[in-house]
Structures are given as structure tokens and as C-alpha cells.
Design a protein around this motif. Structure first.
Motif, mmCIF file in Angstrom:
data_model
loop_
_atom_site.group_PDB
_atom_site.id
_atom_site.type_symbol
_atom_site.label_atom_id
_atom_site.label_comp_id
_atom_site.label_asym_id
_atom_site.label_seq_id
_atom_site.Cartn_x
_atom_site.Cartn_y
_atom_site.Cartn_z
ATOM 1 N N GLU A 191 0.909 -1.303 -0.116
ATOM 2 C CA GLU A 191 -0.192 0.262 -0.197
ATOM 3 C C GLU A 191 0.681 1.008 -0.416
ATOM 4 O OE1 GLU A 191 -2.219 0.501 3.697
ATOM 5 O OE2 GLU A 191 -1.337 -0.076 4.475
ATOM 6 N N GLN A 192 1.902 1.388 0.354
ATOM 7 C CA GLN A 192 2.611 2.512 0.401
ATOM 8 C C GLN A 192 3.456 2.458 -0.321
ATOM 9 O OE1 GLN A 192 3.270 -0.711 2.395
ATOM 10 N NE2 GLN A 192 5.355 -1.268 2.172
ATOM 11 N N ALA A 193 3.361 1.715 -2.101
ATOM 12 C CA ALA A 193 4.037 1.684 -3.075
ATOM 13 C C ALA A 193 3.055 2.620 -3.566
ATOM 14 C CB ALA A 193 5.070 1.042 -3.844
ATOM 15 N N VAL A 194 1.474 2.879 -3.437
ATOM 16 C CA VAL A 194 0.323 3.125 -3.963
ATOM 17 C C VAL A 194 0.818 4.116 -4.903
ATOM 18 C CG1 VAL A 194 -1.695 3.705 -4.458
ATOM 19 C CG2 VAL A 194 -1.054 1.271 -3.544
ATOM 20 N N PRO A 195 1.823 5.138 -4.340
ATOM 21 C CA PRO A 195 1.612 7.168 -5.098
ATOM 22 C C PRO A 195 2.530 6.859 -6.306
ATOM 23 C CG PRO A 195 1.500 6.691 -2.410
ATOM 24 C CD PRO A 195 1.601 5.325 -2.969
ATOM 25 N N LYS A 196 2.914 5.750 -5.956
ATOM 26 C CA LYS A 196 4.189 5.288 -6.855
ATOM 27 C C LYS A 196 4.258 5.225 -8.299
ATOM 28 C CE LYS A 196 7.742 5.192 -3.413
ATOM 29 N NZ LYS A 196 9.117 4.217 -2.614
ATOM 30 N N ILE A 197 2.323 4.599 -8.607
ATOM 31 C CA ILE A 197 2.285 3.996 -9.785
ATOM 32 C C ILE A 197 1.371 4.861 -10.089
ATOM 33 C CG2 ILE A 197 3.205 1.485 -9.498
ATOM 34 C CD1 ILE A 197 -0.121 0.946 -8.218
ATOM 35 N N ALA A 198 0.887 4.397 -11.735
ATOM 36 C CA ALA A 198 -0.813 5.086 -12.107
ATOM 37 C C ALA A 198 -0.245 4.348 -13.629
ATOM 38 C CB ALA A 198 0.347 6.447 -12.164
ATOM 39 N N LEU A 199 -1.857 4.861 -13.722
ATOM 40 C CA LEU A 199 -1.840 4.179 -15.307
ATOM 41 C C LEU A 199 -1.441 4.409 -16.683
ATOM 42 C CD1 LEU A 199 -6.563 4.864 -15.094
ATOM 43 C CD2 LEU A 199 -4.671 2.462 -14.532
ATOM 44 N N GLY A 200 -0.993 3.864 -17.688
ATOM 45 C CA GLY A 200 0.043 3.808 -18.413
ATOM 46 C C GLY A 200 1.681 3.926 -17.743
ATOM 47 N N GLN A 201 1.718 3.458 -16.707
ATOM 48 C CA GLN A 201 3.104 3.635 -16.168
ATOM 49 C C GLN A 201 3.824 1.885 -16.950
ATOM 50 O OE1 GLN A 201 3.926 4.402 -12.363
ATOM 51 N NE2 GLN A 201 5.254 3.646 -12.312
ATOM 52 N N GLY A 202 4.585 1.970 -16.848
ATOM 53 C CA GLY A 202 5.883 0.977 -18.448
ATOM 54 C C GLY A 202 6.215 -0.031 -16.475
ATOM 55 N N VAL A 203 5.829 -1.697 -16.864
ATOM 56 C CA VAL A 203 6.586 -2.292 -16.546
ATOM 57 C C VAL A 203 7.211 -3.327 -17.763
ATOM 58 C CG1 VAL A 203 4.251 -2.306 -15.074
ATOM 59 C CG2 VAL A 203 4.142 -4.388 -17.079
ATOM 60 N N HIS A 204 8.276 -4.069 -16.698
ATOM 61 C CA HIS A 204 9.344 -5.478 -17.711
ATOM 62 C C HIS A 204 8.967 -6.847 -16.985
ATOM 63 C CE1 HIS A 204 12.612 -2.778 -19.583
ATOM 64 N NE2 HIS A 204 10.947 -2.430 -19.772
ATOM 65 N N VAL A 205 8.504 -7.600 -17.493
ATOM 66 C CA VAL A 205 8.163 -9.267 -17.268
ATOM 67 C C VAL A 205 9.077 -10.197 -17.592
ATOM 68 C CG1 VAL A 205 5.780 -10.542 -17.733
ATOM 69 C CG2 VAL A 205 5.644 -8.134 -17.150
ATOM 70 N N SER A 206 8.794 -11.120 -16.886
ATOM 71 C CA SER A 206 9.947 -11.743 -17.228
ATOM 72 C C SER A 206 9.343 -13.069 -16.800
ATOM 73 C CB SER A 206 11.502 -11.726 -16.633
ATOM 74 O OG SER A 206 11.618 -11.716 -15.445
ATOM 75 N N VAL A 207 9.656 -14.481 -17.848
ATOM 76 C CA VAL A 207 9.114 -15.592 -17.252
ATOM 77 C C VAL A 207 10.302 -16.662 -17.673
ATOM 78 C CG1 VAL A 207 6.908 -15.399 -18.060
ATOM 79 C CG2 VAL A 207 8.085 -15.561 -19.668
ATOM 80 N N SER A 208 10.239 -17.950 -16.786
ATOM 81 C CA SER A 208 11.568 -18.638 -16.391
ATOM 82 C C SER A 208 12.005 -19.113 -17.834
ATOM 83 C CB SER A 208 10.920 -19.631 -15.346
ATOM 84 O OG SER A 208 9.918 -20.263 -15.339
ATOM 85 N N ALA A 209 10.533 -19.363 -18.591
ATOM 86 C CA ALA A 209 10.476 -19.987 -19.807
ATOM 87 C C ALA A 209 11.531 -19.539 -20.722
ATOM 88 C CB ALA A 209 9.394 -20.717 -20.007
ATOM 89 N N TYR A 210 11.077 -18.241 -20.383
ATOM 90 C CA TYR A 210 12.412 -17.308 -21.574
ATOM 91 C C TYR A 210 13.057 -16.604 -20.628
ATOM 92 C CZ TYR A 210 8.614 -19.045 -25.138
ATOM 93 O OH TYR A 210 8.022 -19.760 -25.513
ATOM 94 N N PRO A 211 14.425 -17.015 -20.048
ATOM 95 C CA PRO A 211 14.606 -15.853 -19.046
ATOM 96 C C PRO A 211 15.828 -15.076 -19.646
ATOM 97 C CG PRO A 211 16.146 -18.193 -18.999
ATOM 98 C CD PRO A 211 14.361 -18.207 -19.635
ATOM 99 N N SER A 212 16.024 -14.964 -21.217
ATOM 100 C CA SER A 212 17.224 -13.987 -21.263
ATOM 101 C C SER A 212 15.868 -12.881 -22.182
ATOM 102 C CB SER A 212 17.690 -14.647 -22.651
ATOM 103 O OG SER A 212 16.842 -15.203 -23.612
ATOM 104 N N LEU A 213 14.288 -12.831 -22.095
ATOM 105 C CA LEU A 213 14.099 -11.665 -22.417
ATOM 106 C C LEU A 213 13.131 -11.141 -22.187
ATOM 107 C CD1 LEU A 213 11.920 -14.550 -25.495
ATOM 108 C CD2 LEU A 213 13.864 -12.332 -26.161
ATOM 109 N N ASP A 214 12.745 -10.262 -22.034
ATOM 110 C CA ASP A 214 12.175 -9.225 -21.554
ATOM 111 C C ASP A 214 10.532 -8.439 -22.470
ATOM 112 O OD1 ASP A 214 11.027 -7.118 -19.185
ATOM 113 O OD2 ASP A 214 13.170 -5.771 -20.147
ATOM 114 N N PHE A 215 9.560 -8.795 -21.847
ATOM 115 C CA PHE A 215 8.356 -8.626 -22.170
ATOM 116 C C PHE A 215 7.976 -6.838 -21.459
ATOM 117 C CE2 PHE A 215 9.155 -12.896 -22.773
ATOM 118 C CZ PHE A 215 8.623 -12.873 -23.481
ATOM 119 N N PRO A 216 8.295 -6.207 -22.347
ATOM 120 C CA PRO A 216 6.951 -4.732 -21.818
ATOM 121 C C PRO A 216 5.755 -4.715 -21.698
ATOM 122 C CG PRO A 216 7.884 -4.604 -24.099
ATOM 123 C CD PRO A 216 8.269 -5.746 -23.548
ATOM 124 N N GLY A 217 5.252 -3.980 -20.782
ATOM 125 C CA GLY A 217 3.999 -3.753 -20.820
ATOM 126 C C GLY A 217 3.257 -2.489 -20.162
#
Length: 383
Positions: free
Chosen positions: A208-234
Motif C-alpha cells: 500500500e505504501q507504493a500506491v502513490p508511485k504507480i499510475a495508469l499507463g506506467q511501464g512494466v518489464h515482465v520476464s518468465v522462467s521459460a524465456y529467461p533472456s527475454l524481456d516483455f514490456p507492458g
């Protein structure tokens, strides 16, 4: 005669002692000469501490979910007459999936339609006769109600007949089929799963203390163990307007593209939420840091100073370089770089390879580090 022999023996012993002493003195002299020769410099690789914009990230974990995903199941019982898809096939909205045996419903519908036709004829005659008062108003009302009832029966049977024909509710990839032709299926039986994998959701929690730091449209980087060398933006697409009572966390949803279909619903995801307002920070290669129980340190390239404070130079007129051990405070590690929060200045050279051979004040010579990008390596400094 005896006295002469003793003198000869004493002379021989004295000569041997003098020879041994001379040999020992010569050995000590050679050792002194060896240690007096300056040691050759230790060859090390160096990198330059650089200041660059450093975007803080909020690490968390989440689960991938399909943009649309359902388990195709039956609303009514029936026997499978035809399976119109293959496992793993891509289907479009409205495409036939399974056809159940509908002979009974079709026969009942024909009967109901015949009754509806008769009711329409009776209603037509009644509407003419009631005007001339040949039949009562009550009889005409009965004919009207019978017509409406027959229409409702036809619509009901059409709806039941439509439920015998299963179609894809949206475009996507259908899973492994769970039925075969001839199976009798009770209502609620799952035929297969249908998932729209063109885009995916990733649901995750933040404190909850991180809620002021996030907003709609903010970027994220996603990685999964199936493709450890790839980065999926969202991007963040939704923030739950409620804090979970048990964990004091807030549910957040991000959307990411999946054009190659590599990501699948249900995968465990590591996320890095990109926080706004990057700040300039000093970073060095991770290989330059030595981690110990007493603290983190690195070797900084420095020029050797004489007692009067002047820079010592070698026989070629170049400054003599030494390794200066310095304790530092480190921060986040990312992509082979370490954030330095204290103890290092921008532009200073640090040893990135060969520090296992060093001690504080060791004479060094700089060689190229082929493991680092060109912008991080530095040539030897000269006056």
C-alpha cells in the motif's frame, strides 16, 4: 710433530669456515639484490565510473492471464454428433465447435411451428368474426393468448435447439478437446478451453505504501522462467480501488502484447515496475565489486605520490599507477551494473578484472577488458 699436525688441522678448519661464510655472504647479497629489483606491475583491466540516469524499479511477482479465456462447456445434456475443431487450432468468433444430436428438438420445433400456424389462422378468423359479433370477446381473447403461447413455445424450442450447436464466443486458440463423437455429455461438461493469446494480462500486488508511485499507463518489464533472456514490456491498465485486508496489498493489472504467442496464461512472472523521475546515479561494472562480510569494496586506479606530494614517474616519464582499495556502499544491481551510493566519484577508474592479485598500493598496469562495452573501458591516464 704433533703440534704441527694440529696447526694444519686448525688451518683447514679455518679455511672451510671462511669458505662457508663467504658462500653465505654471497647468497645474502644475491637475495638483497633480488629484492632490491622493483617488481613488475600487475596487469589489470579497468572501467570508468559513469553517471547516468537510473530509473528506480519496484520488483514484484504476478501471474499471466489471457485477455479473454473460457472453458467451453454445455448448458444442456446431449450426445455428441460432430466435433468440428482440432486440438490447438486457432478459431474465429462464431466458428462451429461441437454439434449435439438435436433430432428430438427439431421434431418438437416442427410440431410447435405447425401449432403456431394453426393458431395464426384461428386468430385471423377470430379477428374478422369478433368485429361482426359472430364470436364473443372472450373467445377472441383466448385465441390471442393461444397465438402468443404458441409463439413462445417455438422461441423456446429454437433456443434449446441453438444450445445443441456450440460456437466459439471469440477468436483465439482452442485447447485439447475433451470429448469424442458419440459421447453422452451431461450439462456443464467442459469441451475444451479457449484462450485469446493476442494480448495478456499480468496481475500482481504492490504494498500500500507504493500506491502513490504507480499510475495508469506506467511501464512494466515482465520476464518468465521459460524465456529467461527475454524481456516483455507492458503498461499498467488497471489499479484495484481497494486494499486487501489480510495482506495490505493492492491488486494491479498490466497489459502486454504477445504477438509470437510465447507467453501462456498461468505462467509465473517476475515484474519490474518502472517508477517515474529517473535520477542521475554513478554505476560501475559488477565485476569491479568485491563482496565481503566486512563491507563491499573496489580498487580505484590512483597515481603514486612521493613524500613531497609529487607524482612519481617511471623511466618512460609516465605516472606510476597503483591500486587504492576503497570501501563503498552499493545499491541495486541491473544488467551487469551496480549502483554506487557512496564512496566513488564520477569519472574515476576502477579495476574490473585481475583484482584477486592486488593489495592496497600495488603497482598496476592497465590492459583492455574485452568483457566490457567500449564506452566503459578507459585507456591508461597520462599527464
Amino acid at each position: 710433530m704433533l703440534r704441527r699436525r694440529m696447526l694444519i688441522m686448525l688451518g683447514v678448519v679455518l679455511l672451510i669456515i671462511l669458505m662457508l661464510g663467504g658462500y653465505k655472504a654471497f647468497s645474502i647479497y644475491k637475495m638483497v639484490q633480488t629484492f632490491a629489483v622493483p617488481k613488475p606491475p600487475i596487469s589489470v583491466a579497468v572501467a570508468t565510473a559513469t553517471e547516468r540516469p537510473w530509473q528506480a524499479r519496484l520488483p514484484t511477482v504476478g501471474t499471466l492471464k489471457a485477455l479473454q479465456g473460457v472453458n467451453l462447456s454445455l448448458e444442456i445434456a446431449g450426445t455428441v454428433k460432430d466435433v468440428q475443431f482440432e486440438s490447438g487450432q486457432k478459431v474465429t468468433a462464431g466458428q462451429p465447435i461441437v454439434q449435439l444430436d438435436s433430432a428430438v428438438e427439431s421434431a418438437l420445433l416442427e410440431t410447435a411451428q405447425a401449432d403456431l400456424g394453426l393458431a395464426q389462422l384461428d386468430y385471423g378468423r377470430g379477428s374478422q368474426l369478433v368485429g361482426s359479433q359472430a364470436i364473443s370477446k372472450g373467445e377472441f381473447d383466448r385465441l390471442t393468448a393461444q397465438l402468443a403461447k404458441n409463439k413462445a413455445t417455438v422461441n423456446q424450442l429454437k433456443a434449446a435447439l441453438a444450445k445443441k450447436h456450440i460456437v466459439a464466443p471469440f477468436s483465439g486458440t482452442i485447447g485439447i478437446r475433451q470429448v469424442d463423437v458419440g459421447d453422452f455429455l451431461p450439462s456443464g461438461t467442459v469441451i475444451a478451453t479457449l484462450q485469446d493469446l493476442s494480448s495478456l494480462y499480468v496481475d500482481f500486488y504492490v504494498p500500500e505504501q507504493a500506491v502513490p508511485k504507480i499510475a495508469l499507463g506506467q511501464g512494466v518489464h515482465v520476464s518468465v522462467s521459460a524465456y529467461p533472456s527475454l524481456d516483455f514490456p507492458g503498461t499498467i491498465s488497471a489499479i484495484n480501488p481497494k486494499v486487501e485486508n489480510s495482506t495490505r496489498n493492492v491488486l494491479v493489472r498490466a497489459t502486454l502484447a504477445n504477438p509470437d504467442g510465447k507467453l501462456l496464461p498461468g505462467m509465473f512472472a517476475d515484474l519490474q515496475v518502472l517508477l517515474p523521475n529517473p535520477q542521475p546515479k554513478i554505476v560501475v561494472p559488477e565485476s569491479a565489486i568485491t563482496y565481503t562480510l566486512y563491507g563491499n569494496s573496489l580498487y580505484v586506479v590512483a597515481e603514486k605520490k612521493a613524500a613531497d606530494g609529487s607524482v612519481e614517474k617511471d623511466d618512460k616519464g609516465q605516472p606510476i599507477l597503483v591500486a587504492e582499495r576503497r570501501f563503498i556502499e552499493t545499491g541495486e544491481r541491473r544488467e551487469g551494473l551496480v549502483l554506487i551510493t557512496k564512496g566513488l566519484q564520477n569519472g574515476e577508474q576502477v579495476v574490473s578484472g585481475g583484482q584477486i592479485k592486488l593489495d592496497n598500493g600495488a603497482h598496476i598496469a592497465i590492459s583492455a577488458d574485452k568483457t566490457l562495452p567500449a564506452e566503459q573501458t578507459s585507456p591508461p591516464r597520462t599527464n
